[in-house]
Scaffold this motif. Structure first.
Motif, short mmCIF file in Angstrom:
data_model
loop_
_atom_site.label_atom_id
_atom_site.label_comp_id
_atom_site.label_asym_id
_atom_site.label_seq_id
_atom_site.Cartn_x
_atom_site.Cartn_y
_atom_site.Cartn_z
N ALA A 175 -8.31 6.18 -9.66
CA ALA A 175 -7.27 6.53 -8.42
C ALA A 175 -8.21 6.96 -7.44
N GLY A 176 -9.18 8.08 -7.67
CA GLY A 176 -9.84 8.65 -6.54
C GLY A 176 -10.83 7.42 -5.88
N SER A 180 0.84 -1.02 -0.19
CA SER A 180 -0.21 0.00 0.07
C SER A 180 0.90 1.05 -0.07
N PRO A 233 2.73 2.52 -4.08
CA PRO A 233 2.26 3.75 -4.84
C PRO A 233 2.51 5.13 -4.36
N LEU A 234 2.35 5.31 -2.97
CA LEU A 234 2.47 6.68 -2.39
C LEU A 234 4.01 7.19 -2.49
N TYR A 239 -14.96 10.60 -2.82
CA TYR A 239 -14.61 11.08 -4.11
C TYR A 239 -15.59 11.54 -5.00
N ALA A 258 4.69 8.05 -6.02
CA ALA A 258 4.04 9.45 -6.39
C ALA A 258 4.79 10.52 -5.62
N ARG A 279 -10.45 4.44 -5.59
CA ARG A 279 -9.33 3.47 -4.64
C ARG A 279 -8.89 4.26 -3.57
N LEU A 280 -8.61 5.46 -3.52
CA LEU A 280 -7.93 6.27 -2.22
C LEU A 280 -9.21 6.44 -1.36
N ALA A 281 -10.35 7.15 -1.91
CA ALA A 281 -11.52 7.64 -1.10
C ALA A 281 -12.84 7.07 -1.76
N ARG A 286 -13.45 0.98 -12.46
CA ARG A 286 -12.73 0.11 -11.98
C ARG A 286 -12.87 -1.42 -12.74
#
Length: 361
Positions: free
Chosen positions: A184-185, A7, A10-11, A193, A14, A187-189, A358
Motif C-alpha cells: 500500500a505504501g 482511484s 479505495p480512499l 515510503y 478506507a 502504491r500511494l507514495a 508488488r
C-alpha cells in the motif's frame, strides 16, 4: 479523468472503514505501537529457539504484567495511605486542627483567615462538618460519576483485551502485515515510503525508550526526595509522579504541588529544598536525557522533540506522544534532504527492494 472514480474508490472505502472502526482505533493503534516497540525482542526470542507462538505469548503476558503489577501496587499503596489519612482525619476531627504558623503571615487576609480557621477547623468536629457541607454540594456530581465508572471500566477492559489480541495476531502474521503495508505504501507514495518506513520504527522506539525510562527515573528519584523532605505518602506520590512524567510538564506539576503541600504544613525549608532539587533534576532530564533518548535515533533537536511531544499529547492524547515525534522526524528529514527526498531523480535501492512486494502479490 476516466480513472478518477477508480482511484477514489479505495480512499472512500478506507474512510468508511475508519468511520466504522472509530471506537476501536485506539486499540488498533496501541497494538501497532507495541508491536513496533517490542519487535526486536520478538525476533530475539525466535532466534533463541522459541517458536513464533511461544514468543508472542511470552511478550503479551509480559506486557500485561507490566500494566497489571504496577496498577495493583498502586491500588495497594493507595489503600494503605487512605487508611492513614482516615486515621489522621479522625484524630484532628476529635481534637481540632490548630492553625499553622504561616497563616498569620499572609498579607491582607491574615486576620480573616485566622478567624475562619478558629471557627471552622480548630474546634472539635469542625473537619467533619466542613467535609459534610462540601460533599453535600458535590454529592450529585459524585453519584453520577460513580454510576458511570463501572461502564467506563468495563469498556477500557474490552479495549485492552482487543489491543492485546491484535498484538498477538500481529506477532503471528507479521510478514503478511508488513507485505500488505509495504504494498500500500509503495502504491500511494513510491518514492517517499522507504524514508517513512525507516523513520517510523526508529521514532516510536526512541519515544518509548525515552518516555518510559525518564518516567521510571523521575518516579524513583523524586519519590526518594519526597521521603527525605518528609512529605506524606512518599511511595504513592512517587508512583503518581512517575505516571505524570509520561506527559511533558507532568513531573514539574507533581513536585510543585508536593512542595506547596510541605509549605502549607509549615516546612518551608523542606519545601524550598524539594522544589530546588526537582527543578535541577528536571533541567538535567529535559535538557540532556530525554532529547538524547528520543531525538538521537532520528537526529531531532531538543525543541523539535519538545514541541512534538506537547503537540501530540494535546491533540491526540497519549498516542500523540508517539505521533508527534514521528511527524517531526519526517519534517526534519524533508528539510534536510529537500527535493532529494520529495522528488528523487532515480529509484533508490530500497525502493527497488520493496517493489518486490508488488510482484509477489
Amino acid at each position: 479523468m476516466s480513472h478518477l472514480p477508480r482511484s477514489l474508490l479505495p480512499l472512500l472505502f478506507a474512510g468508511a472503514l475508519l468511520f466504522l472502526l472509530n471506537n476501536f482505533l485506539p486499540s488498533l493503534a496501541w497494538a501497532g505501537l507495541l508491536a513496533t516497540v517490542t519487535w526486536p525482542l520478538h525476533q530475539r526470542l525466535v532466534k533463541r529457539g522459541f517458536g513464533t507462538r511461544a514468543s508472542a505469548a511470552i511478550l503479551v503476558v509480559a506486557l500485561i504484567a507490566c500494566f497489571a503489577i504496577p496498577s495493583a501496587l498502586l491500588l495497594n499503596t493507595l489503600r494503605t495511605e487512605i487508611v492513614t489519612v482516615v486515621q489522621v482525619f479522625q484524630t484532628y476531627n476529635q481534637t481540632g486542627l490548630p492553625p499553622p504558623d504561616w497563616l498569620a503571615r499572609l498579607p491582607v487576609i491574615a486576620d480573616a483567615a485566622q478567624t475562619w480557621w478558629h471557627k471552622t477547623l480548630a474546634v472539635p468536629g469542625g473537619l467533619n462538618a466542613l467535609l459534610k457541607s462540601t460533599v453535600g454540594d458535590l454529592a450529585p456530581q459524585i453519584t453520577s460519576r460513580a454510576g458511570a465508572f463501572g461502564s467506563t471500566f468495563l469498556a477500557n477492559l474490552l479495549y485492552l483485551f482487543l489491543a492485546m489480541l491484535t498484538l498477538f495476531i500481529l506477532y503471528l502474521e507479521a510478514d503478511t502485515v508488513v507485505r500488505y503495508v509495504d504494498g500500500a505504501g509503495l502504491r500511494l507514495a513510491p518514492q517517499q515510503y522507504p524514508m517513512l518506513r525507516q523513520i517510523f520504527p526508529l521514532s516510536v522506539r526512541g519515544t518509548a525508550l525515552g518516555l518510559c525510562s525518564v518516567a521510571v527515573l523521575e518516579g524513583v528519584v523524586l519519590g526518594v526526595a519526597y521521603k527525605i523532605a518528609g512529605a506524606p505518602a512518599p511511595a504513592l506520590l512517587g508512583v503518581i509522579t512517575g505516571y505524570m512524567a509520561l506527559i511533558p510538564g507532568g513531573a514539574p506539576l507533581s513536585f510543585t504541588l508536593v512542595s506547596l503541600l510541605l509549605l502549607g504544613q509549615g516546612n518551608s525549608g523542606a519545601a524550598l529544598g524539594l522544589f530546588s532539587w526537582g527543578a535541577f533534576e528536571l533541567f538535567l532530564v529535559d535538557k540532556f536525557l530525554r532529547p538524547q533518548l528520543i531525538g538521537s535515533r532520528v537526529d531531532l533537536p531538543f525543541l523539535a522533540v519538545l514541541f512534538g511531544l506537547l503537540g501530540g499529547v494535546s491533540t491526540l492524547g497519549i498516542i500523540g506522544l508517539f505521533v508527534g515525534p514521528f511527524l517531526m522526524a519526517v519534517l526534519f528529514a524533508w528539510l534536510r534532504d529537500g527535493q532529494a527526498v520529495l522528488e528523487p531523480a532515480a529509484p533508490s535501492a530500497e525502493v527497488a527492494k520493496l517493489a518486490e512486494v508488488r510482484r509477489v502479490e
